[in-house]
Design a protein around this motif. Structure first.
Motif, PDB file in Angstrom:
ATOM      1  N   SER A 286       0.853  -1.185   0.000  1.00 49.02           N
ATOM      2  CA  SER A 286       0.000   0.000   0.000  1.00 49.02           C
ATOM      3  C   SER A 286       0.892   1.239   0.000  1.00 49.02           C
ATOM      4  N   ILE A 287       0.785   2.006  -1.073  1.00 47.08           N
ATOM      5  CA  ILE A 287       1.626   3.211  -1.202  1.00 47.08           C
ATOM      6  C   ILE A 287       0.932   4.206  -2.127  1.00 47.08           C
ATOM      7  N   ASN A 288       1.104   5.511  -1.848  1.00 42.33           N
ATOM      8  CA  ASN A 288       0.388   6.491  -2.668  1.00 42.33           C
ATOM      9  C   ASN A 288       0.836   6.430  -4.133  1.00 42.33           C
ATOM     10  N   LYS A 289      -0.102   6.763  -5.011  1.00 39.22           N
ATOM     11  CA  LYS A 289       0.130   6.615  -6.461  1.00 39.22           C
ATOM     12  C   LYS A 289       1.326   7.431  -6.964  1.00 39.22           C
ATOM     13  N   ASP A 290       1.570   8.588  -6.316  1.00 38.12           N
ATOM     14  CA  ASP A 290       2.680   9.446  -6.747  1.00 38.12           C
ATOM     15  C   ASP A 290       4.017   8.729  -6.668  1.00 38.12           C
ATOM     16  N   SER A 291       4.085   7.700  -5.834  1.00 42.44           N
ATOM     17  CA  SER A 291       5.371   7.013  -5.650  1.00 42.44           C
ATOM     18  C   SER A 291       5.620   5.914  -6.668  1.00 42.44           C
ATOM     19  N   TYR A 292       4.589   5.542  -7.405  1.00 42.96           N
ATOM     20  CA  TYR A 292       4.754   4.423  -8.352  1.00 42.96           C
ATOM     21  C   TYR A 292       5.920   4.673  -9.328  1.00 42.96           C
ATOM     22  N   LYS A 293       6.076   5.961  -9.673  1.00 40.52           N
ATOM     23  CA  LYS A 293       7.103   6.296 -10.683  1.00 40.52           C
ATOM     24  C   LYS A 293       8.530   5.992 -10.201  1.00 40.52           C
ATOM     25  N   HIS A 294       8.688   5.821  -8.884  1.00 41.78           N
ATOM     26  CA  HIS A 294      10.038   5.567  -8.358  1.00 41.78           C
ATOM     27  C   HIS A 294      10.455   4.099  -8.439  1.00 41.78           C
ATOM     28  N   PHE A 295       9.503   3.215  -8.701  1.00 40.04           N
ATOM     29  CA  PHE A 295       9.854   1.792  -8.718  1.00 40.04           C
ATOM     30  C   PHE A 295      10.813   1.478  -9.872  1.00 40.04           C
ATOM     31  N   PRO A 296      11.619   0.407  -9.722  1.00 45.91           N
ATOM     32  CA  PRO A 296      12.533   0.047 -10.807  1.00 45.91           C
ATOM     33  C   PRO A 296      11.755  -0.216 -12.087  1.00 45.91           C
ATOM     34  N   LYS A 297      12.409   0.008 -13.208  1.00 44.54           N
ATOM     35  CA  LYS A 297      11.769  -0.148 -14.512  1.00 44.54           C
ATOM     36  C   LYS A 297      11.187  -1.571 -14.652  1.00 44.54           C
ATOM     37  N   GLY A 298       9.928  -1.635 -14.993  1.00 43.83           N
ATOM     38  CA  GLY A 298       9.294  -2.930 -15.245  1.00 43.83           C
ATOM     39  C   GLY A 298       8.825  -3.665 -13.995  1.00 43.83           C
ATOM     40  N   PHE A 299       9.122  -3.124 -12.810  1.00 44.78           N
ATOM     41  CA  PHE A 299       8.783  -3.820 -11.554  1.00 44.78           C
ATOM     42  C   PHE A 299       7.280  -4.082 -11.436  1.00 44.78           C
ATOM     43  N   LEU A 300       6.492  -3.031 -11.654  1.00 42.16           N
ATOM     44  CA  LEU A 300       5.034  -3.183 -11.505  1.00 42.16           C
ATOM     45  C   LEU A 300       4.481  -4.173 -12.528  1.00 42.16           C
ATOM     46  N   GLU A 301       4.951  -4.061 -13.763  1.00 42.96           N
ATOM     47  CA  GLU A 301       4.459  -4.931 -14.843  1.00 42.96           C
ATOM     48  C   GLU A 301       4.837  -6.392 -14.566  1.00 42.96           C
ATOM     49  N   ARG A 302       6.126  -6.606 -14.228  1.00 41.98           N
ATOM     50  CA  ARG A 302       6.601  -7.984 -13.998  1.00 41.98           C
ATOM     51  C   ARG A 302       5.847  -8.662 -12.863  1.00 41.98           C
ATOM     52  N   THR A 303       5.751  -7.939 -11.734  1.00 46.52           N
ATOM     53  CA  THR A 303       5.182  -8.589 -10.556  1.00 46.52           C
ATOM     54  C   THR A 303       3.673  -8.765 -10.657  1.00 46.52           C
ATOM     55  N   SER A 304       3.024  -7.871 -11.421  1.00 43.33           N
ATOM     56  CA  SER A 304       1.579  -8.086 -11.552  1.00 43.33           C
ATOM     57  C   SER A 304       1.305  -9.169 -12.592  1.00 43.33           C
ATOM     58  N   ALA A 305       2.160  -9.255 -13.620  1.00 46.55           N
ATOM     59  CA  ALA A 305       1.953 -10.284 -14.657  1.00 46.55           C
ATOM     60  C   ALA A 305       2.107 -11.687 -14.058  1.00 46.55           C
ATOM     61  N   ASN A 306       3.084 -11.884 -13.191  1.00 46.28           N
ATOM     62  CA  ASN A 306       3.239 -13.242 -12.641  1.00 46.28           C
ATOM     63  C   ASN A 306       2.519 -13.411 -11.297  1.00 46.28           C
ATOM     64  N   GLU A 307       1.692 -12.409 -10.969  1.00 42.51           N
ATOM     65  CA  GLU A 307       0.847 -12.458  -9.760  1.00 42.51           C
ATOM     66  C   GLU A 307       1.628 -12.612  -8.472  1.00 42.51           C
ATOM     67  N   THR A 308       2.891 -12.175  -8.456  1.00 46.03           N
ATOM     68  CA  THR A 308       3.637 -12.237  -7.194  1.00 46.03           C
ATOM     69  C   THR A 308       3.475 -10.943  -6.403  1.00 46.03           C
ATOM     70  N   GLY A 309       2.981  -9.902  -7.063  1.00 49.53           N
ATOM     71  CA  GLY A 309       2.879  -8.647  -6.332  1.00 49.53           C
ATOM     72  C   GLY A 309       1.681  -7.825  -6.717  1.00 49.53           C
ATOM     73  N   LYS A 310       1.194  -7.036  -5.714  1.00 43.91           N
ATOM     74  CA  LYS A 310       0.081  -6.127  -5.991  1.00 43.91           C
ATOM     75  C   LYS A 310       0.400  -4.816  -5.271  1.00 43.91           C
ATOM     76  N   VAL A 311       0.379  -3.733  -6.039  1.00 45.68           N
ATOM     77  CA  VAL A 311       0.658  -2.409  -5.464  1.00 45.68           C
ATOM     78  C   VAL A 311      -0.602  -1.564  -5.596  1.00 45.68           C
ATOM     79  N   VAL A 312      -1.074  -1.030  -4.486  1.00 51.16           N
ATOM     80  CA  VAL A 312      -2.326  -0.254  -4.493  1.00 51.16           C
ATOM     81  C   VAL A 312      -2.189   0.961  -3.576  1.00 51.16           C
ATOM     82  N   PRO A 313      -3.023   1.987  -3.782  1.00 51.93           N
ATOM     83  CA  PRO A 313      -2.894   3.175  -2.932  1.00 51.93           C
ATOM     84  C   PRO A 313      -3.530   3.031  -1.539  1.00 51.93           C
TER      85      PRO A 313
END
Ligand code: U2F
Length: 432
Positions: A286-313
């Motif tokens: 759980s983290i505010n949306k403004d911070s999403y841009k700081h994640f490593p490149k492809g982190f959100l896509e990779r982890t949501s595609a393989n269902e190992t991670g979920k990031v929400v505000p």
């Protein structure tokens, strides 16, 4: 105000930042439902009241009053620390006095008790002038009611704490800031309060409770609130976290959240994200949306595609912590988060930022032994991988025992339920 005839009028003053207003409202709701003939006037800044009271129902004896936040109309924020808090503190006492007069006229009832955030030292003088009791509610843990490796041995019950873990502004840090001044004034006056309720349970800190009980009038552990309050404003699951957790394996997921005020610096978010991927740890973050841009490149896509991670505000944290998929809570050590983790029996990895969070984290690791603090004080990939590996390979037996004690404390004959009755007597004026 509807329903039964009202014969008493209690004023509630909130410190209008972070989780304080929600806690004061929870306390007010508990008192209001136990004392239906008492009117509770709830004073808070408009911005916070708007959120708190939206969709709130069933509290006919709670009246909402807005006070000024002290921000001049043409004010431009320059980014100073606690700028909004300082502006509010400059007007707080006058504003509460003004609003109390309005509420007394509205209801036709004089205030008979002040129930205020423990920070508001000035309530002591107000209560004396009004010749009524003053209840100072402490929203954090008992361990913060009191930097470096020096051990503090002057506080019974806190023998093993390092000076560096005491909240900044108490013994070091900027002692001149309005916030630090407030803490000092509070420290000097708190012993005059007629009661000091706290959102905790006495079995968690028996020695501290003994110490504080001998220094304060009616030091009353009445929590954990998260175990006693059914309807919670934070509990809506807008982002379907629970169904996502339902598809994860038992005790495999790290839940990550740093409370309502702080976000770790961008480089730490990167290190933490890399550690999660490196250790192949499933996570809900759980983290505010403004911070999403700081994640490593492809982190959100990779982890949501393989269902190992979920990031929400936002997540319904208490429900999340109680989900069987959760293995560990990566937290800033805010008091509510610590209590909710204890109530759910989930060990913690703490990365404290300010104030009481250092003390809380110290207690988690060293005194309660229900988790650990991140080595070096901030997230590096190496320290985070080690912390995750440790928690996943270790069983924290004491967390189960504390969970059990927390649930017993709020049961009908438990210590917190008994203490709540004592508090109610002070607030409603029925003390023998
Ligand atoms: C300040 O704490 P915070 O508000 O930053 O953090 P907590 O005390 O841990 O409270 C956060 C609350 O928000 C809820 C969570 C807690 O009840 O369940 N929440 C949620 O439901 N969903 C989310 O996605 C995120 C959060 C201060 F910074 C601390 O140092 C103090 O200890 C604390 C109490 O005085 O106030």
């Amino acid at each position: 105000v509807t329903g039964t005839v009202k014969n008493k009028h209690v004023a509630v003053f909130t410190f209008p930042y972070s989780s304080h207003p929600a806690l004061l409202l929870t306390l007010t709701r508990k008192l209001a439902s136990a004392a239906p003939t008492v009117v509770f006037s709830f004073f808070n800044i408009e911005k916070s009241n708007r959120v708190l009271f939206s969709g709130l129902s069933g509290c006919t004896n709670i009246l909402r009053y807005d006070v000024s936040d002290g921000i001049p109309d043409d004010y431009v924020f320059v980014g100073k620390p606690q700028e909004d808090v300082n502006l509010f503190l400059a007007v707080a006492e006058d504003e509460f006095r003004r609003a109390v007069r309005v509420a007394e006229i509205d209801t036709g009832l004089k205030i008979s008790c002040l129930v205020v955030d423990g920070f508001f030292w000035f309530a002591g003088d107000m209560a004396t002038e009004m010749n009524i009791p003053w209840v100072a509610f402490w929203t954090a843990g008992a361990c913060s009611a009191g930097p470096d490796e020096e051990i503090v041995d002057l506080i019974p019950g806190l023998e093993s704490v390092r000076l560096g873990d005491l909240p900044s502004g108490v013994v070091m840090g900027n002692l001149e800031s309005p916030f630090a001044t407030m803490l000092h004034k509070m420290g000097r006056t708190l012993a005059r309060a007629n009661a000091v309720p706290i959102n905790s349970f006495q079995e968690l800190d028996p020695d501290l409770t003994k110490n504080l009980s001998s220094n304060l009038n009616k030091f009353l552990n009445i929590g954990p609130f998260n175990l006693t309050t059914k309807e919670k404003t934070s509990e809506h699951d807008e982002y379907a976290c629970i169904s996502w957790l339902d598809n994860q394996k038992t005790r495999t997921v790290a839940y990550i959240c740093f409370g309502t005020v702080f976000t770790p610096p961008a480089h730490e978010l990167v290190e933490l994200a890399e550690a999660l991927e490196e250790t192949e740890t499933s996570f809900l973050w759980s983290i505010n949306k403004d911070s999403y841009k700081h994640f490593p490149k492809g982190f959100l896509e990779r982890t949501s595609a393989n269902e190992t991670g979920k990031v929400v505000p936002w997540v319904p944290q208490d429900q999340v912590l109680n989900h069987v998929a959760i293995r560990v809570f990566v937290t800033h050590g805010g008091w509510n988060s610590v209590l909710e983790s204890v109530g759910a029996g989930v060990p913690m990895i703490c990365r404290p930022f300010i104030g009481d969070q250092h003390m809380n984290s110290w207690m988690v690791e060293r005194v309660w032994e229900i988790g650990l603090r991140i080595q070096g004080g901030n997230f590096t990939k190496r320290a985070t991988c080690r912390a995750l590996e440790h928690v996943f390979s270790h069983s924290y037996k004491r967390i189960e025992a504390l969970k059990d004690l927390a649930h017993k404390a709020v049961a009908s004959n438990g210590s917190s339920s008994q203490n709540f009755k004592t508090l109610l007597e002070v607030v409603t004026g029925s003390t023998p």
